[in-house]
Motif scaffolding. Structure first.
Motif, PDB file in Angstrom:
ATOM      1  N   GLU A   8       0.846  -1.183   0.000  1.00 27.29           N
ATOM      2  CA  GLU A   8       0.000   0.000   0.000  1.00 27.29           C
ATOM      3  C   GLU A   8       0.887   1.240   0.000  1.00 27.29           C
ATOM      4  O   GLU A   8       1.651   1.492   0.961  1.00 27.29           O
ATOM      5  CB  GLU A   8      -0.923   0.012   1.211  1.00 27.29           C
ATOM      6  CG  GLU A   8      -1.945  -1.114   1.167  1.00 27.29           C
ATOM      7  CD  GLU A   8      -2.863  -1.090   2.366  1.00 27.29           C
ATOM      8  OE1 GLU A   8      -2.641  -0.153   3.223  1.00 27.29           O
ATOM      9  OE2 GLU A   8      -3.758  -1.925   2.473  1.00 27.29           O
ATOM     10  N   ILE A   9       0.774   2.029  -1.068  1.00 26.63           N
ATOM     11  CA  ILE A   9       1.660   3.184  -1.240  1.00 26.63           C
ATOM     12  C   ILE A   9       1.312   4.302  -0.251  1.00 26.63           C
ATOM     13  O   ILE A   9       2.194   5.011   0.260  1.00 26.63           O
ATOM     14  CB  ILE A   9       1.568   3.683  -2.696  1.00 26.63           C
ATOM     15  CG1 ILE A   9       2.076   2.583  -3.637  1.00 26.63           C
ATOM     16  CG2 ILE A   9       2.397   4.953  -2.895  1.00 26.63           C
ATOM     17  CD1 ILE A   9       1.832   2.883  -5.100  1.00 26.63           C
ATOM     18  N   ASN A  10       0.039   4.467   0.054  1.00 29.85           N
ATOM     19  CA  ASN A  10      -0.371   5.556   0.951  1.00 29.85           C
ATOM     20  C   ASN A  10       0.252   5.385   2.345  1.00 29.85           C
ATOM     21  O   ASN A  10       0.754   6.329   2.953  1.00 29.85           O
ATOM     22  CB  ASN A  10      -1.889   5.603   1.038  1.00 29.85           C
ATOM     23  CG  ASN A  10      -2.520   5.997  -0.292  1.00 29.85           C
ATOM     24  OD1 ASN A  10      -1.940   6.810  -1.028  1.00 29.85           O
ATOM     25  ND2 ASN A  10      -3.681   5.430  -0.599  1.00 29.85           N
ATOM     26  N   GLU A  11       0.158   4.163   2.891  1.00 27.86           N
ATOM     27  CA  GLU A  11       0.728   3.920   4.233  1.00 27.86           C
ATOM     28  C   GLU A  11       2.247   4.107   4.218  1.00 27.86           C
ATOM     29  O   GLU A  11       2.831   4.699   5.156  1.00 27.86           O
ATOM     30  CB  GLU A  11       0.370   2.509   4.669  1.00 27.86           C
ATOM     31  CG  GLU A  11      -1.121   2.307   4.930  1.00 27.86           C
ATOM     32  CD  GLU A  11      -1.447   0.906   5.372  1.00 27.86           C
ATOM     33  OE1 GLU A  11      -0.459   0.095   5.436  1.00 27.86           O
ATOM     34  OE2 GLU A  11      -2.609   0.627   5.663  1.00 27.86           O
ATOM     35  N   GLU A  55       3.882   6.005   2.217  1.00 28.49           N
ATOM     36  CA  GLU A  55       4.159   7.439   2.110  1.00 28.49           C
ATOM     37  C   GLU A  55       3.985   8.145   3.440  1.00 28.49           C
ATOM     38  O   GLU A  55       4.780   9.034   3.815  1.00 28.49           O
ATOM     39  CB  GLU A  55       3.229   8.026   1.055  1.00 28.49           C
ATOM     40  CG  GLU A  55       3.556   9.468   0.696  1.00 28.49           C
ATOM     41  CD  GLU A  55       2.639   9.983  -0.410  1.00 28.49           C
ATOM     42  OE1 GLU A  55       2.772  11.162  -0.774  1.00 28.49           O
ATOM     43  OE2 GLU A  55       1.808   9.193  -0.892  1.00 28.49           O
ATOM     44  N   LYS A  56       2.943   7.762   4.169  1.00 31.09           N
ATOM     45  CA  LYS A  56       2.735   8.367   5.486  1.00 31.09           C
ATOM     46  C   LYS A  56       3.909   8.111   6.435  1.00 31.09           C
ATOM     47  O   LYS A  56       4.405   9.005   7.134  1.00 31.09           O
ATOM     48  CB  LYS A  56       1.445   7.836   6.099  1.00 31.09           C
ATOM     49  CG  LYS A  56       0.188   8.367   5.443  1.00 31.09           C
ATOM     50  CD  LYS A  56      -1.053   7.796   6.111  1.00 31.09           C
ATOM     51  CE  LYS A  56      -2.337   8.301   5.438  1.00 31.09           C
ATOM     52  NZ  LYS A  56      -3.546   7.716   6.052  1.00 31.09           N
ATOM     53  N   THR A  57       4.355   6.876   6.489  1.00 34.63           N
ATOM     54  CA  THR A  57       5.473   6.539   7.390  1.00 34.63           C
ATOM     55  C   THR A  57       6.750   7.276   6.985  1.00 34.63           C
ATOM     56  O   THR A  57       7.506   7.768   7.841  1.00 34.63           O
ATOM     57  CB  THR A  57       5.715   5.032   7.362  1.00 34.63           C
ATOM     58  OG1 THR A  57       5.906   4.595   5.990  1.00 34.63           O
ATOM     59  CG2 THR A  57       4.532   4.278   7.949  1.00 34.63           C
ATOM     60  N   VAL A  58       6.970   7.387   5.659  1.00 34.28           N
ATOM     61  CA  VAL A  58       8.166   8.109   5.191  1.00 34.28           C
ATOM     62  C   VAL A  58       8.072   9.583   5.550  1.00 34.28           C
ATOM     63  O   VAL A  58       9.060  10.212   5.973  1.00 34.28           O
ATOM     64  CB  VAL A  58       8.329   7.901   3.673  1.00 34.28           C
ATOM     65  CG1 VAL A  58       9.410   8.820   3.120  1.00 34.28           C
ATOM     66  CG2 VAL A  58       8.674   6.464   3.361  1.00 34.28           C
ATOM     67  N   LYS A  59       6.840  10.170   5.386  1.00 35.50           N
ATOM     68  CA  LYS A  59       6.673  11.578   5.748  1.00 35.50           C
ATOM     69  C   LYS A  59       6.898  11.819   7.243  1.00 35.50           C
ATOM     70  O   LYS A  59       7.504  12.816   7.652  1.00 35.50           O
ATOM     71  CB  LYS A  59       5.276  12.051   5.339  1.00 35.50           C
ATOM     72  CG  LYS A  59       5.110  12.257   3.838  1.00 35.50           C
ATOM     73  CD  LYS A  59       3.699  12.748   3.516  1.00 35.50           C
ATOM     74  CE  LYS A  59       3.531  12.973   2.017  1.00 35.50           C
ATOM     75  NZ  LYS A  59       2.165  13.438   1.668  1.00 35.50           N
ATOM     76  N   VAL A  60       6.372  10.883   8.047  1.00 42.64           N
ATOM     77  CA  VAL A  60       6.579  11.020   9.506  1.00 42.64           C
ATOM     78  C   VAL A  60       8.068  10.969   9.844  1.00 42.64           C
ATOM     79  O   VAL A  60       8.596  11.765  10.661  1.00 42.64           O
ATOM     80  CB  VAL A  60       5.795   9.921  10.243  1.00 42.64           C
ATOM     81  CG1 VAL A  60       6.180   9.908  11.708  1.00 42.64           C
ATOM     82  CG2 VAL A  60       4.295  10.155  10.097  1.00 42.64           C
TER      83      VAL A  60
END
Length: 339
Positions: free
Chosen positions: A170-173, A175-180
């Motif tokens: 899942e790309i969204n999850e 991406e979220k973890t990378v942003k955090v």
């Protein structure tokens, strides 16, 4: 301290401070020769002390040896005096030898302590190794048992692992973890930059304060130089007053000296007058006693009733003469008393 150090170093004779109340060059030379031999037994210093030149040469040789070998500077004059001042110079050499002896003892004690500690350390390390080996053996058995259990579950776990790998990401999850993670890193970077900026500001403030202090120091130095170069306006008057004070002080000293001299002369004159008065009083007292004795003798001689008429007449005439003499003496005594 000197006697205790010499006793500790092993000097054969007993030394006390009473030996140095008077000059004792023989004892000082023996102590110096013994200390030199103790410092370096192979030295050859002449021990002839018969003449003055031999003694001077001996003191110079010892001082040169101690300066070159032991780096100890000795005062040759005090050593040649051979009294209490020489003890201070001898104490310099004895303190060096005594300190070397104490350091050697401490080193031997340290070596013995190190040997014993090494033995104890080796024994302790072996015990620790034994404990570590036992612990590793227990861990190996426990890890082997857990590994056996996990290998027994490998069939089920293989299926679950294949399913998780085959499941799409899942790309969204992600991406979220990378942003955090990026946000956390940026926060840390911002904190470090703020700290660096604060350090730069503090450094700038300190440099500004240093520059300000330097300027104040230069200004104060210039002011000091100007004050030292300028002559005060009251300096001329001060010098004149100082000269007058010096003259007044010299005249005061002269007058004080004359006054004390005159007072001494006056005291001497009074003392001489007192002595003369006492002598005159003693003379008057003696004359009074002598006149009283003569009057008593005349009265006794005048009361004699056994003589004849002629004799009485003669005695009457004699008594008149004696009465006249007595009156003259009394008048002279009165004049002396009045004087």
């Amino acid at each position: 301290d000197f006697t205790e150090m010499m006793r500790a170093l092993g000097y054969p004779r007993l030394i006390s401070m009473e030996n140095f109340h008077t000059p004792n060059f023989r004892l000082v030379s023996e102590v110096l020769l013994w200390l030199v031999k103790r410092y370096e037994p192979q030295t050859d210093i002449p021990s002839d002390l018969e003449t003055e030149q031999d003694r001077v040469f001996f003191i110079k040789a010892v001082a040169q040896f101690m300066a070159t070998k032991a780096h100890v500077k000795l005062n040759t004059k005090k050593l040649y005096q051979a009294d209490g001042y020489a003890v201070k110079e001898l104490l310099k050499v004895t303190s060096v030898l005594y300190g070397a002896m104490n350091t050697k003892r401490v080193e031997l004690a340290d070596v013995s302590e190190e040997d014993s500690s090494k033995f104890k350390f080796d024994l302790g390390s072996k015990i620790a190794d034994l404990k570590a080996a036992r612990q590793l053996a227990s861990e190996i058995t426990s890890k082997g048992a857990t590994l056996y259990d996990l290998l027994g579950k490998e069939v089920e776990l293989r299926e679950a692992r294949a399913e998780s790998i085959a499941r799409p990401l899942e790309i969204n999850e992600a991406e979220k973890t990378v942003k955090v993670a990026i946000g956390c890193v940026l926060e840390e970077v911002q904190k470090t930059e703020d700290m660096l900026n604060n350090v730069a500001l503090d450094e700038a403030n300190l440099e500004a304060k240093i520059e300000k202090r330097k300027l104040e120091l230069e200004r104060s130095q210039k002011r000091l130089q100007t004050l030292q170069s300028v002559r005060p306006a009251f300096m001329d008057e001060y010098e004149k007053i100082e000269e007058q004070l010096q003259k007044q002080y010299s005249s005061y000293l002269e007058k004080f000296r004359n006054l004390t001299y005159l007072e001494q002369l006056l005291d001497d004159q009074r003392q001489t007058e007192q002595e003369m008065f006492e002598e005159a009083a003693n003379m008057l007292r003696l004359m009074q006693n002598r006149l009283k004795e003569e009057e008593q003798n005349l009265l006794k001689s005048g009361n004699n009733d056994d003589s004849d008429v002629e004799l009485q007449e003669d005695e009457g005439s004699d008594s008149e003469v004696e009465d006249g003499q007595i009156m003259k003496r009394r008048t002279a005594m009165d004049i002396l008393l009045q004087g």
